[in-house]
Design an enzyme around this catalytic site. Structure first.
Site, short mmCIF file in Angstrom:
data_model
loop_
_atom_site.label_atom_id
_atom_site.label_comp_id
_atom_site.label_asym_id
_atom_site.label_seq_id
_atom_site.Cartn_x
_atom_site.Cartn_y
_atom_site.Cartn_z
N GLU A 1 -7.31 -10.25 -6.99
CA GLU A 1 -8.39 -9.26 -7.13
C GLU A 1 -8.57 -8.84 -8.58
OE1 GLU A 1 -8.46 -6.55 -3.25
OE2 GLU A 1 -6.47 -6.80 -4.05
N SER B 1 0.86 -1.18 0.00
CA SER B 1 0.00 0.00 0.00
C SER B 1 0.89 1.23 0.00
CB SER B 1 -0.88 -0.02 1.25
OG SER B 1 -1.26 1.30 1.60
N LYS C 1 0.90 -3.50 4.66
CA LYS C 1 -0.03 -4.21 3.77
C LYS C 1 0.66 -5.14 2.77
CE LYS C 1 -3.95 -3.95 3.59
NZ LYS C 1 -4.88 -2.96 3.06
#
Ligand code: ARG
Length: 467
Positions: A289, A276, A282
């Site tokens: 996804e 991130s 993260k």
């Protein structure tokens, strides 16, 4: 002025040129277009429409144009409208008047239809390989971790204990049907439109069977109008892609769920995660996804192709030029998505202990108790009701099925005293399910063997599970 505007009074407007050009996407079919033209020229020579000298000059010229485009020394532009006109224009610059003979007994309508089919034939091979890669990766995980006990879910609620191999093979079977669908669609794509001309055929004594043979198609398309108007094979290919993407998307969704901290059952390799820009800790499962996201795009491609054709009168209409962006996109995205999914499965860390420990302390064996009572002659509905009361009692104790002692179980039904410990063993419960297609290891091995054998075979010999 362009090659086919002698009946017009003025040149095309600049915006019109850009608006009508299909060059950007057509360049992907350069090889197919040249191949088609070479086969056409050779056939024209064989039926004596062209002389041998003309055939060899045209073929040499076509090879040179291909080279010039590949090397960037000739750059087709929007003024050429499409790849077919660009090639012919350059050929005519190189060969003079002879270049104009290339288009004898054909039109761009049959040409573009042929190019796309040739393009698809190559893409089908790649897609089949890419799907096979995912199946192979799943089979390898079955060999390595397939005996791991996991909760089988329905409604994303724990249902019954199963073996991980059972779950992975369910995905593999779905993909094997995609291969079968692909092989089926490939059969319908394998017909040659070239020589159909605009839509009426031609008075020249051409040999369409020979052209088809030279381009390695099974046969020429029977009806010249159908040859230039049909796009159902494109819709079918996009549909194969969309269906296969939904299979990948379900897998991707599971990887996202299984990898989050709450589940932490698998660890997706760093190579397929991103960080991130603000939260330093993260590790986002972006590849998975994006497989989910790109599925939406491929479904959109299918809808584009369906909507594109639905109101077109026969035969060719310029609308059809809009097909390639969606079609090539669907194939490209689907091939890449399978490749990345295969890579994720190959490198995934599976926390087998956590999967198995996770099964303790739940009610996944409730069906086992009900089945046991039913096997002792209690009607299944009544057995279901009895076990439902047991579950309620355990919950009231703030516990799970492990709260059930033999004495307590006897109060609900005496037959439960018989081997209660065995009934509450999740591995034994999974292994008892030896019915055809059940989760027992013997059944997993049987299926894996069938799937493994199918990977070496041509796609037409695909096993059909539940087909
Ligand atoms: N660029 C056109 C297409 O992609 C080729 C066929 C054009 N034919 C025509 N009659 N305008 O569909």
């Amino acid at each position: 002025m362009s090659l086919h505007r002698s009946r017009f009074g003025s040149d095309t407007d600049d915006l019109m040129l850009r608006y009508c050009s299909s060059l950007a996407v057509d360049l992907q079919m350069l090889d197919q277009d040249i191949r088609g033209s070479m086969a056409h020229v050779r056939m024209l020579g064989e039926v004596a429409i062209l002389t041998d000298a003309e055939v060899s000059a045209l073929s040499g010229g076509l090879a040179r144009v291909r080279e010039e485009i590949n090397e960037g020394t000739f750059r087709p532009g929007d003024e050429h409208e499409d790849i077919h006109m660009a090639i012919e224009a350059r050929l005519t610059e190189l060969l003079g008047e002879l270049g104009g003979k290339l288009h004898t007994a054909r039109s761009r309508n049959d040409q573009v239809a042929t190019d796309v089919r040739l393009w698809l034939k190559a893409a089908i091979e790649q897609l089949d390989m890419a799907i096979s890669e995912v199946i192979q990766a799943l089979l390898d995980r079955v060999t390595r971790e397939g005996k791991t006990l996991i909760p089988g879910y329905t409604h994303l609620q724990r249902g019954q204990p199963i073996l991980l191999g059972h779950h992975l093979l369910a995905h593999a079977w779905a993909l094997s049907r995609d291969r079968a669908r692909l092989a089926d669609a490939a059969g319908r794509i394998d017909s040659c439109p070239l020589g159909a001309c605009a839509m009426a055929g031609t008075a020249f004594p051409i040999d369409r069977h020979r052209t088809a043979e030279l381009l390695e198609f099974a046969a020429p398309i029977d009806n010249a109008m159908d040859a230039v108007a049909a796009r159902d094979h494109e819709q079918e290919m996009a549909s194969v892609c969309a269906i296969s993407m939904t299979h990948l998307s379900r897998m991707a969704e599971e990887l996202v769920i299984w990898s989050c901290s709450e589940f932490a059952l698998v660890h997706i390799d760093d190579a397929y995660c991103t960080g991130s820009s603000i939260m330093p800790q993260k590790r986002n499962p972006d590849a998975a996804e994006l497989v989910r996201g790109k599925t939406a795009r491929v479904c959109g491609d299918l809808v584009t192709l369906l909507a594109l054709v639905k109101a077109q009168p026969l035969a060719y209409n310029r609308d059809l030029q809009e097909d390639r962006e969606a079609l090539f996109d669907a194939l490209g995205v689907t091939i890449d998505s399978h490749r990345i999914m295969a890579a994720m499965w190959r490198t995934l860390e599976i926390d087998t202990d956590r999967f198995e420990n996770d099964l303790r302390g739940d009610f996944s064996l409730a069906t086992e108790l009900a089945d046991h009572l039913a096997s002792r002659g209690v009607p299944f509905r009544e057995a279901h009701e009895i076990v439902g009361r047991i579950v309620k009692w355990c919950e009231q104790q703030g516990s799970d099925l492990s709260a059930l002692t033999t004495d307590k179980a006897t109060e609900f039904h005496p037959a439960l005293a018989d081997n209660l410990e065995g009934l509450l063993d999740p591995r034994a419960a999974a292994e008892r399910r030896t019915s055809f297609g059940g989760t027992a290891w013997s059944e997993i091995e049987r299926q894996a063997k069938t799937l493994r054998a199918s990977l070496g075979d041509p796609p037409t010999d695909m096993p059909r599970s539940g087909a």
